[in-house]
Design a protein around this motif. Structure first.
Motif, PDB file in Angstrom:
ATOM      1  N   UNK A 134     -25.948  -8.467   9.265  1.00 23.70           N
ATOM      2  CA  UNK A 134     -27.035  -8.603   8.275  1.00 23.70           C
ATOM      3  C   UNK A 134     -28.381  -8.795   8.971  1.00 23.70           C
ATOM      4  N   UNK A 135     -29.428  -8.343   8.328  1.00 27.82           N
ATOM      5  CA  UNK A 135     -30.771  -8.475   8.886  1.00 27.82           C
ATOM      6  C   UNK A 135     -31.300  -9.888   8.635  1.00 27.82           C
ATOM      7  N   UNK A 136     -31.891 -10.475   9.686  1.00 31.23           N
ATOM      8  CA  UNK A 136     -32.464 -11.819   9.547  1.00 31.23           C
ATOM      9  C   UNK A 136     -33.706 -11.758   8.664  1.00 31.23           C
ATOM     10  N   UNK A 137     -33.814 -12.711   7.756  1.00 27.84           N
ATOM     11  CA  UNK A 137     -35.003 -12.778   6.903  1.00 27.84           C
ATOM     12  C   UNK A 137     -35.062 -14.149   6.248  1.00 27.84           C
ATOM     13  N   UNK A 173     -28.663 -17.500   7.308  1.00 28.74           N
ATOM     14  CA  UNK A 173     -28.899 -16.056   7.296  1.00 28.74           C
ATOM     15  C   UNK A 173     -29.240 -15.553   8.690  1.00 28.74           C
ATOM     16  N   UNK A 174     -30.064 -16.329   9.404  1.00 32.37           N
ATOM     17  CA  UNK A 174     -30.394 -15.929  10.782  1.00 32.37           C
ATOM     18  C   UNK A 174     -29.142 -15.964  11.653  1.00 32.37           C
ATOM     19  N   UNK A 233     -36.506 -23.071   7.390  1.00 33.74           N
ATOM     20  CA  UNK A 233     -37.855 -22.780   7.860  1.00 33.74           C
ATOM     21  C   UNK A 233     -38.216 -23.376   9.199  1.00 33.74           C
ATOM     22  N   UNK A 234     -37.278 -24.055   9.878  1.00 30.55           N
ATOM     23  CA  UNK A 234     -37.582 -24.719  11.152  1.00 30.55           C
ATOM     24  C   UNK A 234     -37.438 -23.718  12.297  1.00 30.55           C
ATOM     25  N   UNK A 235     -38.391 -22.803  12.379  1.00 34.62           N
ATOM     26  CA  UNK A 235     -38.288 -21.702  13.331  1.00 34.62           C
ATOM     27  C   UNK A 235     -38.458 -22.138  14.790  1.00 34.62           C
ATOM     28  N   UNK A 236     -38.857 -23.409  15.022  1.00 31.45           N
ATOM     29  CA  UNK A 236     -38.891 -23.891  16.400  1.00 31.45           C
ATOM     30  C   UNK A 236     -37.490 -23.916  17.012  1.00 31.45           C
ATOM     31  N   UNK A 243     -36.781 -14.275  10.407  1.00 33.30           N
ATOM     32  CA  UNK A 243     -36.742 -12.853  10.719  1.00 33.30           C
ATOM     33  C   UNK A 243     -37.907 -12.372  11.552  1.00 33.30           C
ATOM     34  N   UNK A 244     -39.051 -13.026  11.421  1.00 36.57           N
ATOM     35  CA  UNK A 244     -40.245 -12.546  12.117  1.00 36.57           C
ATOM     36  C   UNK A 244     -40.714 -13.487  13.219  1.00 36.57           C
TER      37      UNK A 244
END
Length: 451
Positions: free
Chosen positions: A202-205, A211-212, A282-285, A333-334
């Protein structure tokens, strides 16, 4: 324990606790001309221009060797640079780093680029710095020259690296490159995730970490590691698996070694510290590739360290600007994938190791001796006569809470922010010169290393 201690020394360290090649002991260590000249019992009378008495709560460790650091200099110095990265390393007790060949511009894929990087680092290095070369499509003819110029080995990707100037090798190109390196007994270090498996995932988003995680399945690691092992088995070359996050791969690595395949493997503090279940939306760190996985997976990685299947623990310090982490929208995803932790690795690993019954001798083996041995960094990794006088004075029972604003990394982003950790680096010494601590020399003391 050492050759006879004769003559005056530049510095003598007296430690009630010292991690030597055979484990924890006490001792007096004499330093002359930047090298360890004597390791004697604690009460030995060693004449010296300066004597350093460690406090009762301090342990003398060999300086750490971090063989997986992305400095990004030159070209992306807004992400990191040799001055900030090596200051962070020194503050974390790391006295030697090996810089990865990508994320800098130009990437280290020919001898000209290597010289550009060396020139950039030469006047900025606060610790000793060596370099990896890169293996990319079209640079097969450059590998021998880079090897002869002293790089410690060659990194490749099996899927998109994240930057277009460092493309991945196809299976046929990997075979060809590994054959070339085997002729020179050079090591290939591999970012082992399979591109086809990732393409079908699956695509990360969005903000959901699950999901990631689904977008970078452990199967992608397992398939790629199996491919690398079988190539090494057939060709006879030396391979090293970078930043292992999938514990599923441990049995095949152990089996390959039992068959005589020359394969080594590392993991990283973030895979040993964090779990997917605790990462907030949302903790992309926390985003890195391969990803931080589940709690059960983490415990199996610790088991792999304990039984020796995993050789070493290194940071994979892969920083970027805060903007690239997209903390504003929290979209996995980004956001750029990479964990900033160069200054924190020792404390992070010790925090987790101690509650699992491991001692400082284990941590030193994973973070100093074995990285030096695997990469072939001479004179590093142990407190023994003839080695460089690189030391970390560590207070294992002192605790602190991580504040990113107080780290030496260029950008204040790290998943460790706000996390309590055990163990404080009070002093760091590079070849007998104090570079962190109350009497530290502030000018860069690092040297550029060659294989």
């Amino acid at each position: 324990m050492s050759e006879a201690a004769t003559g005056a020394y530049d510095v003598v360290f007296r430690a009630r606790r010292l991690i030597g090649p055979n484990g924890e002991t006490s001792g007096s260590v004499g330093v002359r001309d930047g090298r360890i000249a004597a390791v004697e019992p604690f009460d030995a009378q060693l004449d010296a221009a300066r004597t350093v008495e460690l406090a009762a709560d301090e342990v003398l460790l060999p300086g750490l060797v971090d063989t997986h650091v992305h400095v990004n200099d030159p070209g992306r110095t807004e992400w990191e640079g040799f001055d900030t990265a090596t200051r962070a390393a020194a503050a974390g007790g790391v006295t030697t780093i090996l810089d990865m060949p990508l994320n800098s511009l130009p990437p280290t894929i020919d001898t000209g680029a290597l010289e550009v990087k060396r020139t950039t680092a030469r006047e900025k290095a606060h610790v000793d710095v060596g370099f990896w070369g890169g293996a990319v499509p079209g640079n097969l003819a450059e590998l021998r020259g880079l090897h002869e110029a002293g790089v410690f080995g060659f990194k490749c990707f099996l899927l998109h690296s994240g930057v277009d100037e460092f493309p991945p090798l196809s299976p046929a190109e990997l075979d060809e490159a590994l054959r070339e390196l085997a002729r020179h007994d050079a090591m290939m270090i591999v970012h082992a995730e399979d591109s086809e498996a990732i393409e079908h995932a699956p695509t990360a988003h969005g903000e959901d970490y699950d999901d990631f995680l689904s977008s970078r399945p452990r199967g992608a690691e397992n398939v790629a590691i199996a491919q690398v092992i079988e190539l090494a088995r057939r060709i006879g070359g030396r391979v090293h698996v970078l930043h292992l996050s999938s514990s599923d791969a441990l049995p095949m690595i152990a089996s390959a070694r039992a068959d005589g395949v020359q394969v080594t493997v590392e993991t990283c503090p973030h895979y040993l510290s964090f779990t997917a279940e605790e990462i907030p939306d949302g903790a992309t760190q926390f985003k890195c590739c391969p990803p931080i996985r589940e709690a059960r997976n983490r415990e199996l990685l610790w088991q792999g360290l304990a039984d020796g299947t995993i050789d070493c623990v290194v940071s994979d310090h892969s920083p970027c600007t805060p903007e690239l982490k997209r903390l504003d929208i929290g979209d996995f995803g980004v956001a750029w994938g990479g964990v900033s932790s160069l200054q924190l690795g020792l404390s992070a690993v010790w925090t987790q190791a101690r509650v699992r019954g491991h001692g400082l001798a284990d941590v030193v083996r994973w973070m100093s001796r074995r990285p030096a041995e695997v990469a072939g960094v001479r004179g590093k990794g142990s407190i023994a006569v003839g080695q460089d006088a690189d030391f970390c004075v560590f207070a294992p029972d002192e605790a602190f809470v991580v504040d990113v604003e107080r780290l030496h990394h260029r950008n204040p982003v790290s998943p460790y922010h706000g996390r309590p950790l055990a163990g404080v680096v009070r002093q760091t010494w590079l070849r007998g010169t104090q570079i962190v601590g109350p009497d530290a020399v502030t000018t860069p003391q690092g040297r550029l290393l060659t294989r």
